[in-house]
Every structure is written in structure tokens, then in C-alpha cells.
Scaffold this motif. Structure first.
Motif, PDB file in Angstrom:
ATOM      1  N   ASN A 131       0.862  -1.191   0.000  1.00  0.00           N
ATOM      2  CA  ASN A 131       0.000   0.000   0.000  1.00  0.00           C
ATOM      3  C   ASN A 131       0.894   1.236   0.000  1.00  0.00           C
ATOM      4  OD1 ASN A 131      -1.692   2.134   0.562  1.00  0.00           O
ATOM      5  ND2 ASN A 131      -2.988   0.948   1.959  1.00  0.00           N
ATOM      6  N   LEU A 132       0.877   1.955  -1.097  1.00  0.00           N
ATOM      7  CA  LEU A 132       1.787   3.088  -1.249  1.00  0.00           C
ATOM      8  C   LEU A 132       1.470   4.220  -0.280  1.00  0.00           C
ATOM      9  CD1 LEU A 132       2.185   3.171  -5.138  1.00  0.00           C
ATOM     10  CD2 LEU A 132       3.565   1.978  -3.438  1.00  0.00           C
ATOM     11  N   ASN A 133       0.252   4.224   0.273  1.00  0.00           N
ATOM     12  CA  ASN A 133      -0.088   5.258   1.257  1.00  0.00           C
ATOM     13  C   ASN A 133       0.822   5.191   2.481  1.00  0.00           C
ATOM     14  OD1 ASN A 133      -2.239   6.248  -0.257  1.00  0.00           O
ATOM     15  ND2 ASN A 133      -3.649   4.719   0.599  1.00  0.00           N
ATOM     16  N   ASN A 139       5.274   9.064  -2.999  1.00  0.00           N
ATOM     17  CA  ASN A 139       4.263   9.942  -3.590  1.00  0.00           C
ATOM     18  C   ASN A 139       4.830  10.748  -4.747  1.00  0.00           C
ATOM     19  OD1 ASN A 139       2.203   9.144  -1.931  1.00  0.00           O
ATOM     20  ND2 ASN A 139       2.621  10.714  -0.374  1.00  0.00           N
ATOM     21  N   ARG A 158       9.366   4.839  -7.314  1.00  0.00           N
ATOM     22  CA  ARG A 158       8.244   5.308  -8.116  1.00  0.00           C
ATOM     23  C   ARG A 158       8.785   5.814  -9.444  1.00  0.00           C
ATOM     24  NH1 ARG A 158       3.044   6.715  -6.186  1.00  0.00           N
ATOM     25  NH2 ARG A 158       1.650   6.840  -7.965  1.00  0.00           N
ATOM     26  N   ILE A 219       0.192  -0.046 -10.677  1.00  0.00           N
ATOM     27  CA  ILE A 219      -0.442   0.475  -9.453  1.00  0.00           C
ATOM     28  C   ILE A 219      -1.956   0.550  -9.652  1.00  0.00           C
ATOM     29  CG2 ILE A 219      -0.632   2.500  -7.962  1.00  0.00           C
ATOM     30  CD1 ILE A 219       2.320   3.118  -8.754  1.00  0.00           C
ATOM     31  N   ASP A 221      -5.404   1.604  -7.327  1.00  0.00           N
ATOM     32  CA  ASP A 221      -5.917   2.150  -6.064  1.00  0.00           C
ATOM     33  C   ASP A 221      -4.786   2.399  -5.068  1.00  0.00           C
ATOM     34  OD1 ASP A 221      -8.501   1.940  -7.095  1.00  0.00           O
ATOM     35  OD2 ASP A 221      -8.690  -0.125  -6.357  1.00  0.00           O
ATOM     36  N   ASN A 222      -3.674   2.852  -5.579  1.00  0.00           N
ATOM     37  CA  ASN A 222      -2.479   3.150  -4.784  1.00  0.00           C
ATOM     38  C   ASN A 222      -1.908   1.915  -4.087  1.00  0.00           C
ATOM     39  OD1 ASN A 222      -0.871   5.406  -4.770  1.00  0.00           O
ATOM     40  ND2 ASN A 222      -1.363   5.915  -2.645  1.00  0.00           N
ATOM     41  N   ASN A 223      -2.219   0.754  -4.625  1.00  0.00           N
ATOM     42  CA  ASN A 223      -1.595  -0.491  -4.185  1.00  0.00           C
ATOM     43  C   ASN A 223      -0.842  -1.090  -5.370  1.00  0.00           C
ATOM     44  OD1 ASN A 223      -2.627  -1.173  -1.365  1.00  0.00           O
ATOM     45  ND2 ASN A 223      -4.515  -0.674  -2.459  1.00  0.00           N
TER      46      ASN A 223
END
Ligand code: FES
Length: 228
Positions: A131-133, A139, A158, A219, A221-223
Motif C-alpha cells: 500500500n503506497l499510502n 508519492n 516510483r 499500481i 488504487d495506490n496499491n
């Protein structure tokens, strides 16, 4: 009352009322013992792609079956019980594929009251879902963060809004764990001094080959899933 011969031993008796025919029972020819018609079939879309450490939903239709057991195939024909006492009427089961599942083909079977259905050759992969969050450095395009893949340190970079690359954290000289020097924007190996740039290429030996990379999915949903 109508009677249709299905095979040597079984008959189905149909009761006709108005325009509706209802299956009442199926009887053996010899004993006449009541045998409820049992039915078990999988529903849903197959083949299915599944990932280690993640769950997916197995769905079925069952009739006159109370309980089901789920078996997972290991080896050539070694079915091992994964879960028992699954209530058939519920019609679904969330199956968690064990982490570090080592086979790329997966077979399952549901068994209950003498009926069984097999789900063979699912496309199964070992994967770590990131999970990139949880990694603020990722980011921004070009940002790098240390992550864990299969309980070993790796480095995720990234590259675009939709993509990342992932470097194995082992030095290609003799396998020592490398570290990322953010202030110098490069990777360093403490053992014999090898250095790698942020594309994984060798800046300084004795290492002579670039860092190895894992396959990364796009990527969503930011996963992102890293395959290993
Ligand atoms: Fe990294 Fe030797 S193991 S430089």
C-alpha cells in the motif's frame, strides 16, 4: 404419475399437477430407498488469478448437501484438507491462499455428501501487496522507499504515476544487504564498497552487475503487487 428410466438402477418419478412437474424423489430400483437428488457445482468466473497471502471468494450452488470440505492439492495427487464443516447453504467461502505459496498452479476441490467439484490450475502467484499510502517518499516520481518482500528488504522506486520498479536488496557481488543513501541518491554496500545508482546500475565495484529486480504489477488504487 409418470416414470422415466434414467439408467439401469435409477428412476425419477414425476408428479404432474396442472402445468407444473415437481421432482418428488429418486429411488433405487432394487431397494426403493429414498435418495434425494444431490447437486454441487461451482459458480463464478474461472480461471481465476490468485495471489499468495490474499483471499478470494469461492462460490457454488449446492442442493440437498449440508456440509462441504475444501481440499488443496499439494504435489501430483496429494489432496490435503484445508477446511471442513463449511455450511453448503451459504454458497460461498473466502479462501485465504497461504503466503509463500510455492506453486504456480493451484487446484482445489469441494467435497460434500459424496459429491465433489474440482477447480484446477488456478493461476497462483507469490506476491506482496504494498500500500503506497504507507510510504510518503513514493508519492513523488523518483522517490525510493525500503519495503519487505518475502521477509527481506527490497527497495521500491516510483517511476511514473502508474508504475514502480523494485530492486532486490542484496548486493550482486556477494549478497550483502545494501542500503539507500537518500542524501547521495544511490545505494551502498557496506561489505566491500560497491555502489549502485537509482536505476540499479553499478557505479562502483567490485560488483559487476546491476541490482536484480522483481516483477511489479501496475499500481491500482495506490496499491501495487510485487511478484516473487
Ligand atoms: Fe557488496 Fe561485496 S557484497 S560489495
Amino acid at each position: 404419475m409418470l416414470s422415466y428410466k434414467l439408467n439401469r438402477r435409477q428412476y425419477i418419478k414425476l408428479g404432474v399437477s396442472g402445468i407444473t412437474a415437481t421432482i418428488l424423489s429418486a429411488c433405487t430400483k432394487d431397494t426403493g430407498a429414498l435418495l434425494l437428488q444431490k447437486h454441487l457445482s461451482l459458480t463464478g468466473n474461472y480461471p481465476m488469478k490468485v495471489y499468495s497471502g490474499e483471499s478470494y471468494r469461492l462460490t457454488w450452488e449446492a442442493k440437498n448437501i449440508l456440509w462441504l470440505s475444501l481440499y488443496l492439492k499439494h504435489g501430483i495427487n496429494d489432496w490435503q484438507l484445508f477446511s471442513s464443516d463449511i455450511e453448503a447453504a451459504i454458497g460461498s467461502y473466502d479462501f485465504l491462499l497461504p503466503s509463500k505459496f510455492t506453486s504456480t498452479s493451484l487446484s482445489l476441490k469441494l467435497v460434500g455428501d459424496g459429491k465433489e467439484v474440482k477447480l484446477t490450475n488456478l493461476f497462483a502467484q507469490n506476491a506482496e501487496k504494498i500500500n503506497l499510502n504507507n510510504y510518503p517518499d513514493l508519492n513523488t516520481i523518483g522517490g525510493i522507499a525500503a519495503i519487505q518482500i518475502n521477509q527481506e528488504t527490497a527497495f521500491l522506486k516510483r517511476t511514473t504515476i502508474n508504475t514502480v520498479v523494485c530492486f532486490n536488496g542484496a548486493c550482486t557481488h556477494a549478497g550483502c544487504p545494501i542500503s539507500y543513501l537518500k542524501s547521495q541518491n544511490k545505494f551502498n554496500c557496506p561489505c566491500h564498497g560497491s555502489q549502485f545508482d537509482i536505476n540499479g546500475d553499478v557505479l562502483q565495484g567490485p560488483a559487476s552487475s546491476a541490482l536484480t529486480q522483481y516483477t511489479c504489477e501496475e499500481i491500482m488504487d495506490n496499491n501495487v503487487r510485487i511478484l516473487f
